[in-house]
Design a protein around this motif. Sequence first.
Motif, mmCIF file in Angstrom:
data_model
loop_
_atom_site.group_PDB
_atom_site.id
_atom_site.type_symbol
_atom_site.label_atom_id
_atom_site.label_comp_id
_atom_site.label_asym_id
_atom_site.label_seq_id
_atom_site.Cartn_x
_atom_site.Cartn_y
_atom_site.Cartn_z
ATOM 1 N N LEU A 332 119.240 46.706 97.712
ATOM 2 C CA LEU A 332 119.091 48.057 98.235
ATOM 3 C C LEU A 332 117.606 48.306 98.456
ATOM 4 O O LEU A 332 116.818 48.252 97.506
ATOM 5 C CB LEU A 332 119.654 49.092 97.249
ATOM 6 C CG LEU A 332 121.077 48.878 96.747
ATOM 7 C CD1 LEU A 332 121.488 50.031 95.838
ATOM 8 C CD2 LEU A 332 122.063 48.719 97.900
ATOM 9 N N SER A 333 117.223 48.572 99.697
ATOM 10 C CA SER A 333 115.819 48.753 100.051
ATOM 11 C C SER A 333 115.586 50.182 100.522
ATOM 12 O O SER A 333 115.883 50.523 101.674
ATOM 13 C CB SER A 333 115.405 47.764 101.153
ATOM 14 O OG SER A 333 115.604 46.430 100.731
ATOM 15 N N PRO A 334 115.052 51.046 99.660
ATOM 16 C CA PRO A 334 114.822 52.439 100.059
ATOM 17 C C PRO A 334 113.817 52.544 101.193
ATOM 18 O O PRO A 334 112.822 51.817 101.233
ATOM 19 C CB PRO A 334 114.275 53.091 98.780
ATOM 20 C CG PRO A 334 114.736 52.208 97.658
ATOM 21 C CD PRO A 334 114.729 50.822 98.232
ATOM 22 N N THR A 335 114.079 53.455 102.119
ATOM 23 C CA THR A 335 113.124 53.770 103.185
ATOM 24 C C THR A 335 112.672 55.227 103.115
ATOM 25 O O THR A 335 111.662 55.592 103.700
ATOM 26 C CB THR A 335 113.738 53.495 104.562
ATOM 27 O OG1 THR A 335 114.984 54.220 104.698
ATOM 28 C CG2 THR A 335 114.020 52.007 104.744
ATOM 29 N N GLN A 336 113.425 56.060 102.408
ATOM 30 C CA GLN A 336 113.065 57.465 102.201
ATOM 31 C C GLN A 336 113.475 57.872 100.791
ATOM 32 O O GLN A 336 114.506 57.443 100.304
ATOM 33 C CB GLN A 336 113.790 58.366 103.203
ATOM 34 C CG GLN A 336 113.400 58.133 104.643
ATOM 35 C CD GLN A 336 114.152 59.086 105.572
ATOM 36 O OE1 GLN A 336 114.510 60.211 105.213
ATOM 37 N NE2 GLN A 336 114.413 58.622 106.780
ATOM 38 N N PRO A 337 112.672 58.740 100.146
ATOM 39 C CA PRO A 337 111.333 59.227 100.500
ATOM 40 C C PRO A 337 110.278 58.152 100.241
ATOM 41 O O PRO A 337 110.600 57.062 99.754
ATOM 42 C CB PRO A 337 111.150 60.431 99.567
ATOM 43 C CG PRO A 337 111.955 60.068 98.362
ATOM 44 C CD PRO A 337 113.146 59.317 98.875
ATOM 45 N N ASP A 338 109.033 58.465 100.539
ATOM 46 C CA ASP A 338 107.966 57.472 100.440
ATOM 47 C C ASP A 338 107.832 56.901 99.037
ATOM 48 O O ASP A 338 107.580 55.703 98.876
ATOM 49 C CB ASP A 338 106.631 58.087 100.880
ATOM 50 C CG ASP A 338 106.578 58.371 102.372
ATOM 51 O OD1 ASP A 338 107.431 57.830 103.106
ATOM 52 O OD2 ASP A 338 105.693 59.137 102.799
ATOM 53 N N TRP A 339 108.003 57.757 97.999
ATOM 54 C CA TRP A 339 107.783 57.261 96.644
ATOM 55 C C TRP A 339 108.829 56.242 96.204
ATOM 56 O O TRP A 339 108.616 55.487 95.254
ATOM 57 C CB TRP A 339 107.726 58.406 95.630
ATOM 58 C CG TRP A 339 108.896 59.345 95.589
ATOM 59 C CD1 TRP A 339 108.948 60.593 96.127
ATOM 60 C CD2 TRP A 339 110.173 59.126 94.963
ATOM 61 N NE1 TRP A 339 110.184 61.164 95.879
ATOM 62 C CE2 TRP A 339 110.945 60.291 95.176
ATOM 63 C CE3 TRP A 339 110.729 58.065 94.263
ATOM 64 C CZ2 TRP A 339 112.251 60.419 94.698
ATOM 65 C CZ3 TRP A 339 112.032 58.192 93.790
ATOM 66 C CH2 TRP A 339 112.773 59.351 94.006
ATOM 67 N N ALA A 340 109.974 56.198 96.899
ATOM 68 C CA ALA A 340 111.041 55.272 96.514
ATOM 69 C C ALA A 340 110.918 53.911 97.178
ATOM 70 O O ALA A 340 111.575 52.956 96.752
ATOM 71 C CB ALA A 340 112.399 55.877 96.846
ATOM 72 N N VAL A 341 110.083 53.798 98.219
ATOM 73 C CA VAL A 341 110.044 52.581 99.031
ATOM 74 C C VAL A 341 109.713 51.345 98.198
ATOM 75 O O VAL A 341 110.299 50.269 98.394
ATOM 76 C CB VAL A 341 109.041 52.745 100.188
ATOM 77 C CG1 VAL A 341 108.827 51.420 100.911
ATOM 78 C CG2 VAL A 341 109.533 53.814 101.165
ATOM 79 N N ALA A 342 108.814 51.478 97.239
ATOM 80 C CA ALA A 342 108.406 50.321 96.434
ATOM 81 C C ALA A 342 109.452 49.918 95.400
ATOM 82 O O ALA A 342 109.366 48.834 94.808
ATOM 83 C CB ALA A 342 107.086 50.615 95.728
ATOM 84 N N ARG A 343 110.470 50.764 95.188
ATOM 85 C CA ARG A 343 111.443 50.508 94.114
ATOM 86 C C ARG A 343 112.725 49.876 94.668
ATOM 87 O O ARG A 343 113.825 50.398 94.503
ATOM 88 C CB ARG A 343 111.733 51.804 93.367
ATOM 89 C CG ARG A 343 110.496 52.376 92.682
ATOM 90 C CD ARG A 343 110.787 53.693 91.998
ATOM 91 N NE ARG A 343 109.578 54.332 91.512
ATOM 92 C CZ ARG A 343 109.264 54.475 90.213
ATOM 93 N NH1 ARG A 343 110.074 54.017 89.285
ATOM 94 N NH2 ARG A 343 108.149 55.071 89.863
ATOM 95 N N GLN A 344 112.580 48.740 95.311
ATOM 96 C CA GLN A 344 113.733 48.011 95.824
ATOM 97 C C GLN A 344 114.605 47.545 94.655
ATOM 98 O O GLN A 344 114.112 47.105 93.625
ATOM 99 C CB GLN A 344 113.263 46.800 96.623
ATOM 100 C CG GLN A 344 114.377 46.003 97.279
ATOM 101 C CD GLN A 344 113.835 44.765 97.971
ATOM 102 O OE1 GLN A 344 113.424 43.802 97.324
ATOM 103 N NE2 GLN A 344 113.822 44.802 99.300
#
Length: 370
Positions: A332-344
């Motif tokens: 699962l690769s978050p794209t939104q919000p910005d703070w979640a993007v690094a937490r794949q």
Amino acid sequence: MRAIMQGQGRISRREVLSDSGPGIVLPPDLLQPFLLRFRREDMHIMAFFSGHPDYEAVEAMISYRGDGTPSIRAILTRHDQSQIDHVNDAGLSAEGHGVVRETCRRDIALAVEALPGRRHARLQFDSHAGEPVVLDITTVGEPDPKRGGISDPGSHSPSTSLPLMRRRASALAGPQTEVFVGGKRFEVPVKISSGPFIAHEGYFTEGHIFGAIRAGTISYRLKTRPARMAVGEEWIFEGDGRVMIYRIENSSSDGKLRIAGKDAPGESIEAFAVGEGLRITRISCLADGRPQGGLDLAFDEAGRFSLAMDGETIVSGSAESKQQAGTAVITLSPTQPDWAVARQVRVTCSRDGDLLTAVTTIGRSPPAQP
């Protein structure tokens, strides 16, 4: 702790994990591999502080039991952004099993009072290292819904959690706020200074909901699987000193199955049978016996996922499931919000006979060096 699989035999190279339609197709023998957590809290208090060699923040998530006593998860954040949970509740202790996150059981004292136009709370506990910790917070006003909303976790616990937090009403900490660790007082920095108005880097929230996908490793042994995908059929697993039962409770006219966990009231799975596996469209976790709301991990579009709390989508991004070296890997690769993007979120599922294992890691790998 929900790394649950079904059936026998290893994942073969001829299995195709297609994501061509809504939902995410899981390989045969995989039922629910995500380490989901959800909790409703009556209160959240927090303060940042400076000058300590190891820690930079202390906070507590608090809910009141039916007898009026508080169930508390107190958290210390280190300078390296790792966190240590201190809990006073057996249920909270159980949530720490299998996850890559330090958790210890502690007695925790709490006193809360509503003062004219403000709030006051005093939290006391011994740290994992035996240091007395005190958070004494007094607000500069009453909790205000205008200060509510989604919380940005910043860089806290970047490799152990994909957290979702929502505040109903919050207030900033006032000048009387203090933090003590090991008997020494540490300053809570000023956040806002405008004439006579001074607020410090602390928060008092009334009404707080928390959800997360945790990093961790869990193994279970399969005892029984459904003979067919029909209402009343069950999966039975043993692990972590307990027996877990998942039952097909409903099958709609379009073939959608609703699967509920008997040992985890409020957890349910919506899926379609696809060959020997399942196409998962939604996993839900409720709390406090409420019939709706809660945490939803949904796969409503092909190759996409979303995480919502009480019907509000907070994190969304791409979803992928594929075979790799005899294992099933779900990403699962978050794209939104910005703070979640690094937490794949990456879940690697494997089996050895009837022993079924799911390993969840969180965070993106650094780019390869040329």
